[in-house]
Design an enzyme around this catalytic site. Structure first.
Site, PDB file in Angstrom:
ATOM      1  N   GLY A  12      -3.161   5.903 -75.273  1.00 11.07           N
ATOM      2  CA  GLY A  12      -3.531   6.176 -76.646  1.00 11.07           C
ATOM      3  C   GLY A  12      -4.832   6.945 -76.743  1.00 11.07           C
ATOM      4  CB  SER A  13      -7.342   7.080 -79.436  1.00 14.49           C
ATOM      5  OG  SER A  13      -6.428   7.482 -80.437  1.00 14.49           O
ATOM      6  CB  THR A  14      -8.735   5.086 -74.152  1.00 18.36           C
ATOM      7  OG1 THR A  14      -7.416   5.025 -73.602  1.00 18.36           O
ATOM      8  CG2 THR A  14      -9.021   3.824 -74.943  1.00 18.36           C
ATOM      9  CG  PHE A  15      -5.511  10.727 -72.181  1.00 20.51           C
ATOM     10  CD1 PHE A  15      -5.533  10.438 -70.827  1.00 20.51           C
ATOM     11  CD2 PHE A  15      -5.173  12.014 -72.579  1.00 20.51           C
ATOM     12  CE1 PHE A  15      -5.219  11.408 -69.880  1.00 20.51           C
ATOM     13  CE2 PHE A  15      -4.865  12.990 -71.642  1.00 20.51           C
ATOM     14  CZ  PHE A  15      -4.878  12.690 -70.285  1.00 20.51           C
ATOM     15  CE  LYS A  16      -7.160  10.601 -80.489  1.00 22.84           C
ATOM     16  NZ  LYS A  16      -7.367   9.974 -81.809  1.00 22.84           N
TER      17      LYS A  16
END
Length: 484
Positions: free
Chosen positions: A220-224
């Site tokens: 999810g957004s941790t990969f941003k």
């Protein structure tokens, strides 16, 4: 002698010769391998009659062998595990059937059969002392480990938490929930061991699974932060912008809405700066970044942090995290926010946080600090090494600045991961599972200006946000390390 009898005689001689060759091969060339094989029950049973070495955390034995008190007991020693559920996925268990975890990976040291213990064993023979296996000291911080396990269980969700020393790669905590008690699996009664193992193996919530190292999730957004790293490495700055509409019309069809409490476009209709997109976790702008950068640059950055590196050992086996290839524009956009087929273990996400904390260098994780014989001779010691050079130091500084805003900015999405009196760098994540539920993430490191710990937390099917559910788990883990 007629022809059929000659043929039968010749055939019998061939079979007899093959039998002799096989017997010599097994007894000669393969004897040691078969004798030492972890699934050799005779070998295992023999070792229940020997003093197996201890597994140590923080100067305390968490796995050890004690003489059996019953004179009629089948074996001379009984293996014990203290606080077993807290440590079970690390220690594993040593049973009549097999050995798992550190018990399996360090078996030759623990049982005393390793060639490096030959001198010690010989001296024991001369003095009449009973030979003992070596002790294995782990890198785990007992306070951080206990905190991680208790904090995970308090959520009522399945999940995992990993804490690393970003400067060395030492694993300071690794907790997986649900867990199990290893003690019944070390019982001397084979039927009890088999029954217990079957119950655990067939349990719906998979308590034997080490979710920290061997379960892959959409990040999810941790990969941003990986997407942002790729942009900075490509020459962009934290103030570079991308369109951030309320809904992104994906290049190959379909739409992507903003989530995480964002109503309307991320920056009031104006292109959103990268730093602000990370702070509020804007989906549409980060998807634009992935498409503009392209698959090759996105994949290269993910690989630089450790994705697609294959399995590796610490010495426990860690499953490979992966970034997909052969993407169309819509799929590429989704990978920019950690969706589509991006998958990562909690350890991998802790490595990303740790790499940023360490100025861009990801250290190779390790679990064993040292191995000592019973006479305190040091047989092995940790030797920290760089796993990958993920980003430049200037990119790491830029990412740190942006991640600090996640916990303390005006529109911060991860305030529950903040620690009073110090700066914490963090990133929230809410990952779609494709089954109508979400996994909730938080990655972080602290203090931001002098990192001592990097953490990743994931909670399965939390159906909340990473800031609401996972950040409160990461915060006390960081505090447990920093306050030592």
């Amino acid at each position: 002698m007629n022809v059929p009898i000659r043929r039968l005689t010749f055939f019998c001689m061939v079979l007899f010769g093959a039998l002799l060759l096989n017997a010599n091969y097994l007894q000669g060339l393969q004897a040691e391998d078969l004798r030492e094989h972890r699934h050799n029950q005779r070998q295992t049973a023999r070792q229940f009659d020997a003093a197996r070495g201890a597994i140590i955390v923080g100067n305390e034995q968490i796995a050890y062998s004690e003489p059996t008190e019953d004179e009629d007991a089948a074996y001379a020693y009984q293996r014990h595990y203290d606080n077993s559920e807290e440590y079970a996925h690390i220690t594993g268990f040593y049973s009549l059937y097999n050995a798992t975890g550190i018990e399996g990976e360090q078996n030759s040291m623990l049982n005393g059969s390793d060639s490096r213990l030959a001198v010690s064993n010989f001296m024991d023979t001369l003095t009449g002392e009973e030979s003992q296996g070596a002790s294995v000291e782990l890198t785990l911080n007992p306070e951080a480990q206990e905190t991680a396990f208790d904090a995970l269980r308090s959520t009522g969700k399945n999940g995992a938490a990993v804490a690393l020393d970003p400067n060395t790669g030492a694993v300071l905590a690794s907790a997986s929930v649900p867990s199990y008690d290893a003690n019944p699996l070390a019982d001397h009664d084979p039927s009890k061991v088999e029954e217990t193992y079957q119950e655990l193996e067939e349990a719906e919530d998979k308590p034997l699974l080490n979710r920290a190292f061997n379960q892959r999730y959409p990040p999810g957004s941790t990969f941003k932060v990986v997407t942002a790293a790729a942009a900075l490495e490509d020459g962009e700055t934290p103030d570079s912008t991308q369109p951030a509409p309320e809904t992104y019309q994906l290049p190959a069809g379909g739409t992507m809405p903003n989530h995480g409490g964002i109503n309307g476009p991320c920056n009031g209709g104006d292109p959103d700066p990268l730093r602000h997109s990370i702070e509020i976790s804007c989906n549409t702008s980060m998807a634009h970044w992935a498409v503009d950068l392209g698959e090759e640059k996105m994949a290269a950055q993910a690989e630089a942090f450790g994705f697609d590196s294959g399995e590796f050992d610490i010495p426990l086996t860690v499953s490979e995290s992966s970034y997909p290839r052969g993407l169309n524009g819509s799929q590429l956009a989704q990978t920019g926010i950690g969706q589509f087929d991006v998958s990562a273990t909690p350890l991998q996400m802790a490595m990303i946080a740790g790499g940023i904390a360490n100025g861009g260098d990801v250290m190779r994780p390790y679990l064993v600090e040292k191995v000592e014989s019973s006479d305190f001779t040091q047989l092995e010691s940790a030797n920290p090494e760089v796993f990958s050079e993920a980003v430049s130091s200037s990119t790491a500084d830029g990412l740190t600045e942006m991640m600090v805003q996640v916990t303390e900015g005006d529109e911060a999405s991860g305030t529950q991961g903040a620690i009073p009196g110090m700066q914490v760098a963090g990133k929230t994540g809410t990952a779609e599972t494709g089954q109508g539920s979400t996994h909730n993430w938080f990655i972080s490191f602290a203090p931001a200006n002098d990192p001592q710990v990097a953490v990743a937390v994931v909670l399965e099917n939390g159906n909340s946000s990473g800031g609401e559910l996972a950040a409160p788990v990461a915060k006390p883990i960081m505090e447990a390390v920093i306050e030592q």
